[in-house]
Design an enzyme around this catalytic site. Structure first.
Site, short mmCIF file in Angstrom:
data_model
loop_
_atom_site.label_atom_id
_atom_site.label_comp_id
_atom_site.label_asym_id
_atom_site.label_seq_id
_atom_site.Cartn_x
_atom_site.Cartn_y
_atom_site.Cartn_z
N ASP A 107 0.92 -1.14 0.00
CA ASP A 107 0.00 0.00 0.00
C ASP A 107 0.96 1.19 0.00
O ASP A 107 1.59 1.48 1.02
CB ASP A 107 -0.87 0.01 1.26
CG ASP A 107 -1.85 1.18 1.24
OD1 ASP A 107 -1.41 2.30 0.93
OD2 ASP A 107 -3.03 0.97 1.54
N HIS A 108 1.09 1.84 -1.14
CA HIS A 108 2.21 2.79 -1.24
C HIS A 108 2.05 3.98 -0.28
O HIS A 108 3.02 4.67 0.01
CB HIS A 108 2.44 3.23 -2.69
CG HIS A 108 1.48 4.27 -3.19
ND1 HIS A 108 0.22 3.96 -3.59
CD2 HIS A 108 1.60 5.60 -3.34
CE1 HIS A 108 -0.39 5.07 -3.97
NE2 HIS A 108 0.43 6.08 -3.83
N HIS A 123 -5.83 2.95 1.15
CA HIS A 123 -5.05 4.09 1.65
C HIS A 123 -5.75 4.83 2.80
O HIS A 123 -5.12 5.14 3.82
CB HIS A 123 -4.78 5.10 0.53
CG HIS A 123 -4.21 4.47 -0.71
ND1 HIS A 123 -3.29 3.46 -0.67
CD2 HIS A 123 -4.43 4.72 -2.03
CE1 HIS A 123 -2.96 3.12 -1.91
NE2 HIS A 123 -3.64 3.86 -2.75
C1 BG6 Z 1 -3.45 4.73 -6.30
C2 BG6 Z 1 -4.78 4.82 -6.98
O1 BG6 Z 1 -3.43 3.67 -5.40
O2 BG6 Z 1 -3.18 5.93 -5.62
C3 BG6 Z 1 -4.83 5.99 -7.91
O3 BG6 Z 1 -5.05 3.63 -7.69
C4 BG6 Z 1 -4.43 7.26 -7.22
O4 BG6 Z 1 -6.13 6.14 -8.49
C5 BG6 Z 1 -3.12 7.07 -6.45
O5 BG6 Z 1 -4.29 8.27 -8.19
C6 BG6 Z 1 -2.82 8.28 -5.60
O6 BG6 Z 1 -1.53 8.17 -5.08
P1 BG6 Z 1 -0.70 9.44 -4.65
O7 BG6 Z 1 0.56 8.89 -4.07
O8 BG6 Z 1 -0.48 10.27 -5.86
O9 BG6 Z 1 -1.54 10.18 -3.64
#
Ligand code: BG6
Length: 491
Positions: A181-182, A244
């Site tokens: 989960d980045h 997230h």
């Molecule tokens: C991803 C989603 O997990 O997270 C995307 O699939 C989204 O739709 C992205 O744009 C948002 O990540 P960040 O790091 O740009 O907030």
């Protein structure tokens, strides 16, 4: 020293994630000596490619996406030499034997102790097959460690996630599985628990006696882009909230772990998910809002409606925005609403957590609205990283008025933060699962999400609309207004 030599077996080896995130992350870790110098990468893909072609793909993506300047030709070749491309149709069992041969060959060449990192940057519907084949052909029988890194989505509801998990756990143990989960790789998300547990000031006040409510926002200015095929089925609820947003809620709400060990932290996060009140069907309409963007103006430029985006059906009822009011039914949080919202094509790209504290028992001061501003702790996650603490003080300059002032800290003004994928890849290579999602978190998250999804799928009228470039549907504002609050808009 936790660094060990390793071989990375990268499925989706020339895909979008590999190019935009993984090659630059590997490069950065290698360049800064944060991974062992003895490593190699087998990139897998369906197309047939020459080794030279593959290495130039790697080089181009590092040049384009890495935060580091390019180096000498010698440095380049020492990095690129480690990459080898193998063409494999993941659904075809016969190719895996060749893969085994390639893997063993590389391990000999680089003197690697059979530490294998299997990274599946491919569609989740293939995870099960790949895991089975890896085991059948003997690739998972190693003298060193073996780890599996997978990307979301982990299913589209609880039953499908369970099925996927059952397939994977036939070949890998839970402690060998690293679910990305980045958001958990972001500096300031990791900082939430540090701010809480390393400061007596906040920890003493981090409960329903002092906190009025919590707001979590993850807004984006981008639209659906080229991902309509996936996104129009997933919607914001599955795409952002199930993973997230819920992960950020657990970081804000968890009890202090007994030790800073993955298992101890994970146990506390799971308890939060268990205490999260699950909305019954009849509660969904009053606690959850879903919206879709219509045409509007973003940064002065016209932006088309979601239904006019490429690949989106013109009658799509998919949501691109979600807001919610949640409760965590435990001693610490009883009665404290957690308001969450996320959406695409909003006026700002911003992820932040706002803790609004309760007011003082009695207002002794008379200011403009005869009302003191609340104390706010703002944790800025993205793109600004930092903290802001809002307090009240006497207006400078002899005026008797009381005004809100803010103490600010910037986390990425003097130092550049590592990319989320750099931290996560490094953790996976060091065997640290702290910032990865465990199966029971995934399953509890789905159990919370599924009833909401069911109601929304049945009731298409639940969809509201908001203009692209706005701050979201008015219904999301009303969710807080009913309780006498409003969203704190970011700077
Ligand atoms: C991803 C989603 O997990 O997270 C995307 O699939 C989204 O739709 C992205 O744009 C948002 O990540 P960040 O790091 O740009 O907030």
């Amino acid at each position: 020293n936790l660094q060990e030599p390793f071989l990375m077996i990268l499925f989706g080896g020339a895909g979008d994630l590999a190019r935009r995130k993984l090659f630059p992350a590997l490069y950065s870790l290698h360049r800064n000596g944060l991974i062992h110098d003895r490593f190699a990468v087998v990139g897998l893909g369906r197309s047939v490619r020459e080794q030279e072609e593959y290495r130039s793909i790697v080089r181009e993506s590092v040049e384009k996406y890495s935060r580091w300047d390019t180096e000498t030709e010698q440095d380049w070749s020492s990095f690129l030499n480690r990459f080898r491309y193998v063409s494999l149709d993941v659904a075809d069992a016969s190719g895996y034997k060749d893969l085994l041969g390639e893997v063993e060959g590389l391990e000999q060449k680089w003197h690697l102790p059979q530490n294998r990192l299997f990274y599946l940057a491919i569609s989740p519907r293939l995870f099960g097959d790949v895991a089975i084949q890896l085991k059948e052909v003997g690739l998972t029988q190693t003298r060193g460690w073996r780890r599996l890194v997978i990307e979301k989505p982990f299913g589209h509801d609880y039953p499908s996630a369970k099925e996927l998990n059952d397939q994977i756990t036939g070949s890998f143990l839970e402690e060998e599985i690293y679910r990305i989960d980045h958001y958990l790789g972001k500096e300031m998300v990791q900082n939430i628990t540090v701010i809480r547990f390393a400061n007596s000031l906040f920890e003493a006040m981090w409960n329903n006696r002092y906190i009025s409510h919590v707001q979590i926002t993850a807004g984006e200015t981008v639209g659906v882009g080229e991902r309509a095929a996936y996104y129009d089925h997933a919607g914001a609820l599955r795409d952002m909230v199930q993973n997230h947003i819920l992960q950020m809620v657990t970081m804000v709400a968890m009890e202090p772990p007994s030790r800073l060990k993955p298992e101890a932290i994970h146990d506390e996060k799971v308890k939060v998910l268990r205490s999260l009140r699950r909305w019954k069907e009849e509660d969904v309409a009053t606690h959850m809002v879903r919206g879709q963007y219509t045409a509007g103006l973003l940064d002065g430029k016209p932006a088309v409606a979601y239904r006019e985006e490429e690949g989106v059906p013109e009658d799509s009822t998919n949501e691109t925005f979600v807001a919610g009011k949640w409760y965590i039914d435990n001693f610490r949080w009883s009665g404290v609403p957690f308001y969450i919202r996320t959406g695409k094509r909003l006026d700002q790209k911003v992820t932040e957590v706002v803790i609004q504290f309760k007011g003082v028992p009695q207002n002794l001061y008379f200011n403009k609205n005869n009302d003191l501003a609340p104390n706010l702790l703002v944790i800025r996650i993205n793109p600004d990283e930092g903290l802001s603490f809002q307090m009240n003080a006497k207006k400078p300059g002899g005026d008797p008025e009381v005004v809100p002032i803010a103490m600010e800290f910037c986390n990425n003004c003097d130092v550049e933060s590592p990319e989320a994928y750099e931290s996560l890849l490094r953790d996976a290579l060091e065997g640290d699962r702290t910032f990865f999602t465990h199966w029971d978190e995934v399953s509890l998250a789905w159990k919370f999400i599924d009833p909401i999804r069911r109601v929304w799928d049945q009731d298409k009228d639940s969809l509201c609309f908001y203009e692209a470039g706005s701050s979201g549907p008015v219904e999301a504002d009303a969710l807080l207004a009913k309780d006498g609050f409003h969203w704190h808009s970011p700077r």
